[in-house]
Design a protein around this motif. Structure first.
Motif, short mmCIF file in Angstrom:
data_model
loop_
_atom_site.label_atom_id
_atom_site.label_comp_id
_atom_site.label_asym_id
_atom_site.label_seq_id
_atom_site.Cartn_x
_atom_site.Cartn_y
_atom_site.Cartn_z
N TYR A 97 0.83 -1.21 0.00
CA TYR A 97 0.00 0.00 0.00
C TYR A 97 0.87 1.26 0.00
CZ TYR A 97 -3.28 3.53 1.76
OH TYR A 97 -4.04 4.66 1.93
N PHE A 98 1.84 1.31 0.92
CA PHE A 98 2.67 2.52 1.02
C PHE A 98 3.55 2.68 -0.24
CE2 PHE A 98 1.52 2.29 5.52
CZ PHE A 98 1.19 3.63 5.75
N CYS A 99 3.97 1.56 -0.82
CA CYS A 99 4.75 1.65 -2.06
C CYS A 99 3.90 2.18 -3.21
CB CYS A 99 5.31 0.27 -2.45
SG CYS A 99 6.68 -0.22 -1.41
N ARG A 100 2.67 1.69 -3.27
CA ARG A 100 1.78 2.14 -4.36
C ARG A 100 1.47 3.64 -4.23
NH1 ARG A 100 -0.91 -1.83 -7.51
NH2 ARG A 100 -0.23 -3.92 -6.92
N LEU A 101 1.35 4.11 -2.99
CA LEU A 101 1.13 5.55 -2.80
C LEU A 101 2.30 6.34 -3.37
CD1 LEU A 101 -0.33 5.92 0.81
CD2 LEU A 101 -1.53 6.22 -1.35
N ALA A 102 3.49 5.75 -3.28
CA ALA A 102 4.69 6.41 -3.81
C ALA A 102 4.85 6.15 -5.31
CB ALA A 102 5.92 5.92 -3.04
#
Lengths: 233, 469
Positions: A97-102
């Motif tokens: 999730y946090f990678c996709r936000l980036a």
């Protein structure tokens, strides 16, 4: 890469930083030591672009961290003292999730690789974070920063809650990142860990950098004495 | 942004208490629709039976004087609307049975509320109660800590650092909670459609779409405003208290205050005053049983001249029938004047109340909901007008029979046969087409859209006010 020049910051009438000058180059690790309220978190928050200095300049890669916050943040990997993740997601889902936000899309295998590199045992990758210990959450937080492949890492008490083995893994990872050319600033109370990992050490007291030295210049005991001396002054 | 929405939905689907509440809520919504459907079915069956019974009685009238039949009269029933199971509007208080007879325009009676025990007035499970009051409360409880929780946990900092824009965060949180509300609304509409599949037509479909649209806008307003409060104050208690305060103001306080004010601004005459005025106007005119009246004299002179005779006894028709019809027509004028005034006051009241939507979107929602369901005061008035039109035609048919059916003036014993009564048409209610009344609800929809835009603006403002640290 990290360049702070003559930065001052006050909250109401209380000075938090006073004429702070800091520089961390590519491949370098700087440790910031200081008691609570010494200005470590204010320094990190200015570098993250959440606070603007009252005067002076705070730059990463020649970019003003506050005015060009969005661009600067793309370069930064940040590990807070307490990594709070989404408890209903697994460690791997949180990382994804946090990678996709980036804007980063990794395969499951890649995500697992990041987590393993950051010391999270493979049988925990798919468990919900609500079942994690603080140390396990911290490892996922490190993996989030690591997976971002940042050029600059800002760490605020990153080893907090980690067991000695995981803490050692973190030290190894930070050295590896520095060797790959990242600039790392680590705020901590942990004198021994800072001395072991960092190339240079700065001691902050009441918002001012009162001492800066290379870690090979002092032993751990000498550093502790030095730290206590400045704290009591 | 879709990543944030997806994550929120994972939260809803993996949080047992929320899943339990949602399923329970869907079950209650479903039950309310089923109950509404069966109530509407039962009402339709009862009305159809009563209508058929009355028609049978009418068609079996033995030969009798048409004027006697006009006094005998008949009854018409307000049919249950197909969308009643979604929002029964004013139906439970307006009544549904109207007696149709000569000389007088009766008032509608037998409201559901008048037949209920007072205690049950508070306990009835209605879809509109759930859609207008309970779902918004649920949305408020889901949204009040949506941003503040992220901040308190420290995740907000991490989210922003990873590239989530504050506006995307606020908007995505709003959308995900809004979609949840829309899901519950969709379940309600689909359950309704399932039970009424055989009766669906383009008119009902259009009304349902507009009904859905109105609620969608209102849910967006409630959700967006709560998320804004969560971002603005970042203290969940303050956000919740503010929004609940606003909810109470919107749903309980303002509608009552506004309705009382509107009634004062556009005052209706009291029932006694209204009846006395009608009676006075009526008494100035013809009296169907008093041929010495001035108007009767004028009518008599005209008719005698028309037929070229000197006295009523020479007329080939029954002058009494003409007098009664003239009296009816005068009575109709009096009714048109007084009820026209009354309807004009109702219209003014409605317009003023509609403007309340500027400060309270709940008012616009209620108006639109009742209107699109076809169960508001406007539709009720349309029904009354249809009944009055029918009554006029019905009485004219009887009076014409009395006048031209073959009897002579003063022959009150003359009787029309049963075939004549069978030929008098029954009342057939024509549902009011949405196209005819839609202009009355445009203001409500526009106000809801205005509120939606305003809330969107607040979200942008919330982005600027949102403190990550």
């Amino acid at each position: 890469m990290i360049d702070i020049q003559n930065a001052n910051k006050s909250f109401k009438d209380t000075p938090a930083l006073q004429s702070l000058n800091l520089h961390v180059g590519a491949g370098e690790i700087l440790g910031l030591l200081g008691a609570n309220g010494a200005g470590k978190s204010t320094t990190i928050n200015m570098l993250l672009g959440f606070l603007a200095p009252d005067s002076g300049s705070v730059k990463i890669n020649e970019k003003d961290t506050f005015k060009q916050a969005r661009e600067v943040r793309q370069l930064i990997g940040y590990i807070p003292e307490n990594v709070n993740l989404y408890p209903y997601l697994s460690g791997m889902e949180n990382l994804d999730y946090f990678c996709r936000l980036a804007g980063l899309k990794y395969s499951k295998a890649e995500l697992q690789e990041f987590l393993s590199t950051c010391g999270l045992q493979s049988d925990a990758h798919l468990k919900k974070v609500s079942d994690y210990s603080k140390g396990m959450r911290q490892k996922v937080g490190i993996a989030i920063a690591y997976a971002k492949k940042a050029k600059v890492y800002l760490l605020d008490e990153p080893a907090s809650g980690l067991d000695p083995l995981a803490s050692n893994d973190l030290s190894v990872l930070l050295k590896k990142l520095a060797n790959e050319g990242a600039a790392i600033l680590m705020a901590s109370h942990d004198i021994f860990r800072v001395r072991e990992v960092c190339h240079r050490i700065g001691i902050l007291n009441q918002g001012a950098l009162v001492k800066e030295l290379r870690s090979e210049e002092v032993s751990a005991n000498e550093l502790e004495q030095l730290y206590l001396k400045y704290m009591t002054n | 942004m879709w990543q944030i929405i997806k994550n929120e939905w994972l939260y809803y689907s993996r949080t047992p208490w929320l899943l339990g509440i949602s399923l329970g809520f869907v079950a209650v919504l479903f039950v309310s629709i089923v109950l509404g459907y069966f109530q509407a079915q039962k009402q339709t069956v009862q009305y159809t039976e009563a209508k058929n019974d009355l028609r049978e009685q009418w068609e079996n009238i033995d030969a009798m004087n048409p004027h006697g039949a006009a006094h005998y009269g008949t009854y018409v029933f307000k049919p249950s609307n197909l969308l009643s199971s979604l929002d029964e509007g004013v139906n439970s208080i307006t009544g549904n049975v109207l007696r149709v007879e000569g000389h007088v325009q009766n008032e509608i009676v037998h409201s559901e509320a008048s037949q209920m025990q007072s205690i049950s007035k508070f306990g009835k499970l209605k879809s509109s109660l759930l859609l207008q009051y309970i779902i918004p409360i649920l949305l408020i409880f889901l949204a009040f800590s949506s941003i503040s929780n992220e901040k308190r946990s420290g995740r907000l900092k991490l989210l922003v650092l990873q590239g989530a824009k504050p506006f995307s965060l606020i908007f995505a949180k709003t959308l995900s909670i809004w979609f949840y509300g829309l899901g519950l609304l969709a379940v309600t509409i689909l359950a309704y459609a399932f039970f009424n599949l055989q009766d669906l037509n383009s008119e009902i479909f259009s009304r349902t779409v507009l009904f859905f649209w109105s609620y969608s806008l209102y849910y967006f307003i409630v959700t967006g405003l709560t998320v804004f409060f969560s971002a603005r104050w970042q203290n969940p208690t303050i956000a919740l208290t503010s929004m609940l305060g606003l909810w109470i103001l919107w749903t309980i306080f303002l509608p009552n205050v506004l309705m009382s004010s509107v009634e004062k601004w556009h005052e209706l005459p009291s029932r006694n005053e209204f009846k006395a005025d009608m009676k006075e106007d009526r008494s100035k005119g013809l009296d169907g049983h008093n041929p010495s009246d001035e108007r009767t004299k004028e009518l008599k002179a005209n008719v005698l001249e028309e037929y070229g005779v000197d006295s009523l006894s020479q007329l080939p028709i029954n002058f009494d029938g003409l007098v009664m019809q003239e009296d009816e027509e005068y009575g109709n004028k009096v009714w048109d004047k007084h009820f026209g005034n009354l309807r004009s006051v109702f219209a003014q009241q409605k317009q003023s109340y509609q403007l309340g939507g500027i400060v309270n979107p709940f008012i616009s929602l209620q108006n639109a909901s009742m209107g699109f369901s076809g169960n508001d005061h406007l539709h009720h008035q349309e029904f009354l007008v249809q009944v009055e039109q029918y009554r006029r035609g019905f009485i004219k048919t009887l009076n014409d029979k009395h006048a031209f059916g073959g009897s002579k003036t003063g022959d009150w014993g003359w009787k029309a046969d049963n075939d004549f009564y069978k030929s008098v048409p029954d009342f057939e209610h024509q549902p009011t087409a949405l196209a005819l009344v839609s202009t009355h609800y445009i203001a409500d929809l526009l106000l809801l859209m205005g509120w939606t835009i305003a809330v969107f603006g607040l979200m942008i403002l919330g982005t600027k006010k949102m403190q990550v640290l």
